[in-house]
Design a protein around this motif. Sequence first.
Motif, PDB file in Angstrom:
ATOM      1  N   SER A  36       0.811  -1.222   0.000  1.00  0.00           N
ATOM      2  CA  SER A  36       0.000   0.000   0.000  1.00  0.00           C
ATOM      3  C   SER A  36       0.848   1.279   0.000  1.00  0.00           C
ATOM      4  O   SER A  36       0.322   2.382  -0.066  1.00  0.00           O
ATOM      5  N   LEU A  37       2.161   1.146   0.091  1.00  0.00           N
ATOM      6  CA  LEU A  37       3.009   2.353   0.135  1.00  0.00           C
ATOM      7  C   LEU A  37       3.074   3.015  -1.241  1.00  0.00           C
ATOM      8  O   LEU A  37       2.960   2.350  -2.278  1.00  0.00           O
ATOM      9  N   GLN A  41       7.755   6.348  -0.768  1.00  0.00           N
ATOM     10  CA  GLN A  41       7.789   5.615   0.514  1.00  0.00           C
ATOM     11  C   GLN A  41       8.499   4.278   0.329  1.00  0.00           C
ATOM     12  O   GLN A  41       9.349   3.888   1.143  1.00  0.00           O
ATOM     13  N   ALA A  58       3.658  16.749   7.804  1.00  0.00           N
ATOM     14  CA  ALA A  58       2.892  15.943   8.753  1.00  0.00           C
ATOM     15  C   ALA A  58       2.004  14.943   8.021  1.00  0.00           C
ATOM     16  O   ALA A  58       1.444  15.251   6.968  1.00  0.00           O
ATOM     17  N   GLY A  59       1.911  13.760   8.589  1.00  0.00           N
ATOM     18  CA  GLY A  59       0.957  12.778   8.080  1.00  0.00           C
ATOM     19  C   GLY A  59       1.295  12.185   6.729  1.00  0.00           C
ATOM     20  O   GLY A  59       0.440  11.595   6.054  1.00  0.00           O
ATOM     21  N   THR A  60       2.557  12.304   6.316  1.00  0.00           N
ATOM     22  CA  THR A  60       2.924  11.767   5.002  1.00  0.00           C
ATOM     23  C   THR A  60       3.454  10.341   5.116  1.00  0.00           C
ATOM     24  O   THR A  60       3.884   9.761   4.119  1.00  0.00           O
ATOM     25  N   GLY A  61       3.446   9.809   6.318  1.00  0.00           N
ATOM     26  CA  GLY A  61       3.840   8.413   6.483  1.00  0.00           C
ATOM     27  C   GLY A  61       5.297   8.213   6.863  1.00  0.00           C
ATOM     28  O   GLY A  61       5.852   7.138   6.660  1.00  0.00           O
ATOM     29  N   LYS A  62       5.926   9.235   7.447  1.00  0.00           N
ATOM     30  CA  LYS A  62       7.332   9.095   7.836  1.00  0.00           C
ATOM     31  C   LYS A  62       7.514   7.977   8.860  1.00  0.00           C
ATOM     32  O   LYS A  62       8.391   7.127   8.721  1.00  0.00           O
ATOM     33  N   THR A  63       6.681   8.011   9.886  1.00  0.00           N
ATOM     34  CA  THR A  63       6.819   6.997  10.934  1.00  0.00           C
ATOM     35  C   THR A  63       6.500   5.620  10.352  1.00  0.00           C
ATOM     36  O   THR A  63       7.173   4.631  10.649  1.00  0.00           O
ATOM     37  N   ARG A  64       5.501   5.606   9.489  1.00  0.00           N
ATOM     38  CA  ARG A  64       5.137   4.325   8.890  1.00  0.00           C
ATOM     39  C   ARG A  64       6.290   3.779   8.047  1.00  0.00           C
ATOM     40  O   ARG A  64       6.588   2.590   8.077  1.00  0.00           O
ATOM     41  N   GLN A 281       7.640  20.954  12.161  1.00  0.00           N
ATOM     42  CA  GLN A 281       7.149  20.442  13.446  1.00  0.00           C
ATOM     43  C   GLN A 281       8.210  20.521  14.526  1.00  0.00           C
ATOM     44  O   GLN A 281       8.140  19.812  15.526  1.00  0.00           O
ATOM     45  N   TYR A 313      -1.682  11.324   4.126  1.00  0.00           N
ATOM     46  CA  TYR A 313      -2.707  10.276   4.217  1.00  0.00           C
ATOM     47  C   TYR A 313      -3.586  10.444   5.437  1.00  0.00           C
ATOM     48  O   TYR A 313      -4.426   9.619   5.696  1.00  0.00           O
ATOM     49  N   ARG A 314      -3.293  11.441   6.202  1.00  0.00           N
ATOM     50  CA  ARG A 314      -3.975  11.506   7.491  1.00  0.00           C
ATOM     51  C   ARG A 314      -5.252  12.343   7.447  1.00  0.00           C
ATOM     52  O   ARG A 314      -6.299  11.894   7.880  1.00  0.00           O
ATOM     53  N   GLY A 584       3.388  13.378  16.612  1.00  0.00           N
ATOM     54  CA  GLY A 584       3.439  12.021  16.058  1.00  0.00           C
ATOM     55  C   GLY A 584       2.124  11.256  16.160  1.00  0.00           C
ATOM     56  O   GLY A 584       1.960  10.232  15.527  1.00  0.00           O
ATOM     57  N   GLU A 586      -2.204  10.663  16.044  1.00  0.00           N
ATOM     58  CA  GLU A 586      -3.320  11.093  15.208  1.00  0.00           C
ATOM     59  C   GLU A 586      -4.639  10.623  15.795  1.00  0.00           C
ATOM     60  O   GLU A 586      -4.704   9.604  16.478  1.00  0.00           O
ATOM     61  N   ARG A 627      -2.902  16.775  13.605  1.00  0.00           N
ATOM     62  CA  ARG A 627      -3.194  15.508  14.313  1.00  0.00           C
ATOM     63  C   ARG A 627      -4.550  14.966  13.887  1.00  0.00           C
ATOM     64  O   ARG A 627      -4.890  13.828  14.144  1.00  0.00           O
TER      65      ARG A 627
HETATM   66  P1  ATP Z   1       3.858  13.089  11.679  1.00  0.00           P
HETATM   67  O1  ATP Z   1       4.646  14.121  10.940  1.00  0.00           O
HETATM   68  O2  ATP Z   1       2.634  13.665  12.272  1.00  0.00           O
HETATM   69  O3  ATP Z   1       4.692  12.299  12.618  1.00  0.00           O
HETATM   70  P2  ATP Z   1       4.096  10.953   9.782  1.00  0.00           P
HETATM   71  O4  ATP Z   1       4.689  11.529   8.557  1.00  0.00           O
HETATM   72  O5  ATP Z   1       4.981  10.213  10.685  1.00  0.00           O
HETATM   73  O6  ATP Z   1       3.293  12.086  10.556  1.00  0.00           O
HETATM   74  P3  ATP Z   1       2.476   8.610   9.850  1.00  0.00           P
HETATM   75  O7  ATP Z   1       2.007   8.734  11.231  1.00  0.00           O
HETATM   76  O8  ATP Z   1       3.500   7.607   9.526  1.00  0.00           O
HETATM   77  O9  ATP Z   1       2.901  10.041   9.303  1.00  0.00           O
HETATM   78  O10 ATP Z   1       1.261   8.362   8.872  1.00  0.00           O
HETATM   79  C1  ATP Z   1       0.064   9.134   8.923  1.00  0.00           C
HETATM   80  C2  ATP Z   1      -1.131   8.271   8.606  1.00  0.00           C
HETATM   81  O11 ATP Z   1      -1.139   7.948   7.243  1.00  0.00           O
HETATM   82  C3  ATP Z   1      -1.124   6.959   9.350  1.00  0.00           C
HETATM   83  O12 ATP Z   1      -2.433   6.619   9.698  1.00  0.00           O
HETATM   84  C4  ATP Z   1      -0.557   5.990   8.338  1.00  0.00           C
HETATM   85  O13 ATP Z   1      -0.959   4.676   8.574  1.00  0.00           O
HETATM   86  C5  ATP Z   1      -1.172   6.546   7.059  1.00  0.00           C
HETATM   87  N1  ATP Z   1      -0.392   6.223   5.853  1.00  0.00           N
HETATM   88  C6  ATP Z   1       0.912   6.500   5.642  1.00  0.00           C
HETATM   89  N2  ATP Z   1       1.279   6.070   4.419  1.00  0.00           N
HETATM   90  C7  ATP Z   1       0.204   5.508   3.857  1.00  0.00           C
HETATM   91  C8  ATP Z   1      -0.063   4.885   2.605  1.00  0.00           C
HETATM   92  N3  ATP Z   1       0.873   4.736   1.668  1.00  0.00           N
HETATM   93  N4  ATP Z   1      -1.302   4.429   2.379  1.00  0.00           N
HETATM   94  C9  ATP Z   1      -2.261   4.573   3.299  1.00  0.00           C
HETATM   95  N5  ATP Z   1      -2.093   5.146   4.484  1.00  0.00           N
HETATM   96  C10 ATP Z   1      -0.870   5.614   4.768  1.00  0.00           C
END
Ligand code: ATP
Length: 745
Positions: A36-37, A41, A58-64, A281, A313-314, A584, A586, A627
Amino acid sequence: MSQNVMQAMSLDSNSYGRTPVSHAQLPEVFRNSYASLNEPQKQAVEAIDGAVLVLAGAGTGKTRVLITRLANILLSQKARPHQVLAVTFTNKASLEMRERISHLLGLPTEGLWLGTFHSIAVRILRYHAELAGLQSSFTILDADDQLRLLKQLMKAEDIDDKKYPPRIIGGIISRWKDRALLPDQINSHEFRSDSYEVIALKIYREYQARLKILNAVDFGDLLLLNLKLFNEHPDILNRYRNQFQYIMVDEYQDTNVAQYLWLRLLAQGHGNICCVGDDDQSIYGWRGAEVGNILKFEKDFPGAVVIRLEQNYRSSAHILAAASTLISQNTDRLGKTLWTSEAKGEPVIVRGVWDGEEEARVIGEEIESFHRKGYKLSDIAILVRAGFQTREFEDRFIKTGIPYKVIGGPRFYERQEIRDALAYLRILVQPQDSLAFERIINTPRRGIGNTTLQTLHQYARIEQISMTEAAHRLMDTDEVKGKAKLSLQTFFRDLTRWRSLLSTTPHGEVARIVLDESGYTAMWQQEKTPDSAGRLENLKELVGAIDEFETLPGFLEHVSLVMENANQSGGEMVSIMTLHSAKGLEFKAVFLAGWEEALFPHPRSLDENGATGLQEERRLAYVGLTRAREIAIVTYAANRRIHNQWQTSLPSRFIQELPNEHITIIGQPGLYRGNRSHQVSNPRYESSPVIPFTKTKEKTFEIGKRVFHMKFGYGYVQGIDGDKLEIAFDHSGFKKVVASFVEPA
Ligand code: ATP
Ligand code: MG
């Protein structure tokens, strides 16, 4: 599955004698998550070797990405768990990360070095404590201990602590530690001779020497001593370099110089380091975080792959647009565009309310309505700027039975200063409350030490009476001496006076008088620890809260109910926390409370850091908005009681900065501004019955009888006054003591 991952999976990497995992054997959860990435990513997940910087909003999936990448490294057998070092910013984040990795792997994650900078540094330092001049059992001082130590040292040096407040000196030392500077590395010629820095440097040297003698470190030392260890013992550094084959860091924008150097030392060599972060952030500048570390990354690791993620994605489109517009008003930023394929969703709601009480009520009602619509309580969060703001919500939620938890700090009524203040109020209402008595009898310090407390305990036990009564009875005898005796007498006199005030004065006012006259408020004013300002704010909030109740006992009963609710943890709960603690995380629905000029941007931040302070506050607002996944509701009150004073407040400038097309405004509290009175009724406290003193056990003494006292030895009874005896002791002279401590000889 991409080609690269396929390659990685089949790599017989260093192979550790294990069979590589084939594609079919990969856990399904991992395969699905990976599939799904998006492309960038995936690129970050696959770029296992070498340096990778993921710089994204924010919310672009960095932690993921970080989590999937770590799972990928383990699944492809590039390394075993103990060879991976993963650093997060908070304990909560590292717990969450551990769970998610284990979910992806379908296995527990034992052996992984996953934790906060501090937790990992302390683990390393304990292994090699002796090389850092410590024993491995060293203690870690908290902020209070640290300040106390500084005060002692400054006193010994005859430094005027009015002119050079220990808090400021401690702050300077901590900032040096954040920047990895030991006393010898600080160039004293740069400072004016009467500057704070000159004094701080002098104290810094002594402070470090003293810590060593105490076999203790402070938080700043953890990283600093790791650096010293690595620099002075290349063999040890090499050992860790070899061990940590892969290094990963979340929230990289908030690392300070010491953390940055630590990472650099460990990663140089193999250079396998992946950092993810977002300059927008960065919210810990006040604690020494340096956004510049992000910019240095490419220089330190030439050839580093820099990956930008732009799809969020958030959050729904409205929320994302509102947050992006807000942050675009900051000037010092790398700048990035974010987009989302999510539906527009609901605009950000900006809602004006009359005051803090109405804010808590309205938010409570909204939460119940979301709950009815199918939102889980754990999908909902309330984010505040200052710790004292949680109180109003907690009170409301207790009343209406909404389960909640306060994240990143104790609940309002569990905070140390609140418990202390409550203890004072409890003995006003209930003179026999021994626990309350014990809590505050020497807080602030009144010269009532352990010996006196032991005597009181012993007497209370023998006589089966409360500590307060024991103290009351002993204070006119020689069982307690000198300063302690005087203090007890003063304390009981004060108690009587305060109690009598309750029949003439509003009880909130009495609470304030008690805290002031007992020296409790002054104790925190003098402490000047980093959090003492917050504690003073909390105390004022408490006094305000008391006024809202009919009687003081009524208020205290409410508090016991709050405490009880606190113990029924588990299950579905709304989260309440500060914006700083929300990093971090949500939630489906986020309430952003108290967006008013007097509160957010926080005036202290503006006073101390001007324009830079404002930018950091704006980043906090950005963190707050981002968030939210589906619903973001900003509230502001037309009137707020801050520091127990009612103020008419203006909406925060951050509200003006939100784009009209992405917000909906509800409520015009300004319309009835000034029409309502905040005067609360003040029914008088009616004193609760005092439990009659328990009778002393029968023991007969006559004048002239020879007796033995456990402290004063042998003597003759000279006089009898109720349960007290006047005795001429052979060695201690004439004393008045209590009969329970005396035995016939
Ligand atoms: P922050 O800057 O707030 O720490 P982040 O960049 O670490 O945010 P994540 O927490 O990793 O973002 O991801 C935000 C949300 O988007 C999560 O719910 C995550 O599961 C979802 N997400 C990330 N990548 C994808 C993807 N490719 N497809 C679907 N959902 C995704
Ligand atoms: Mg994250």
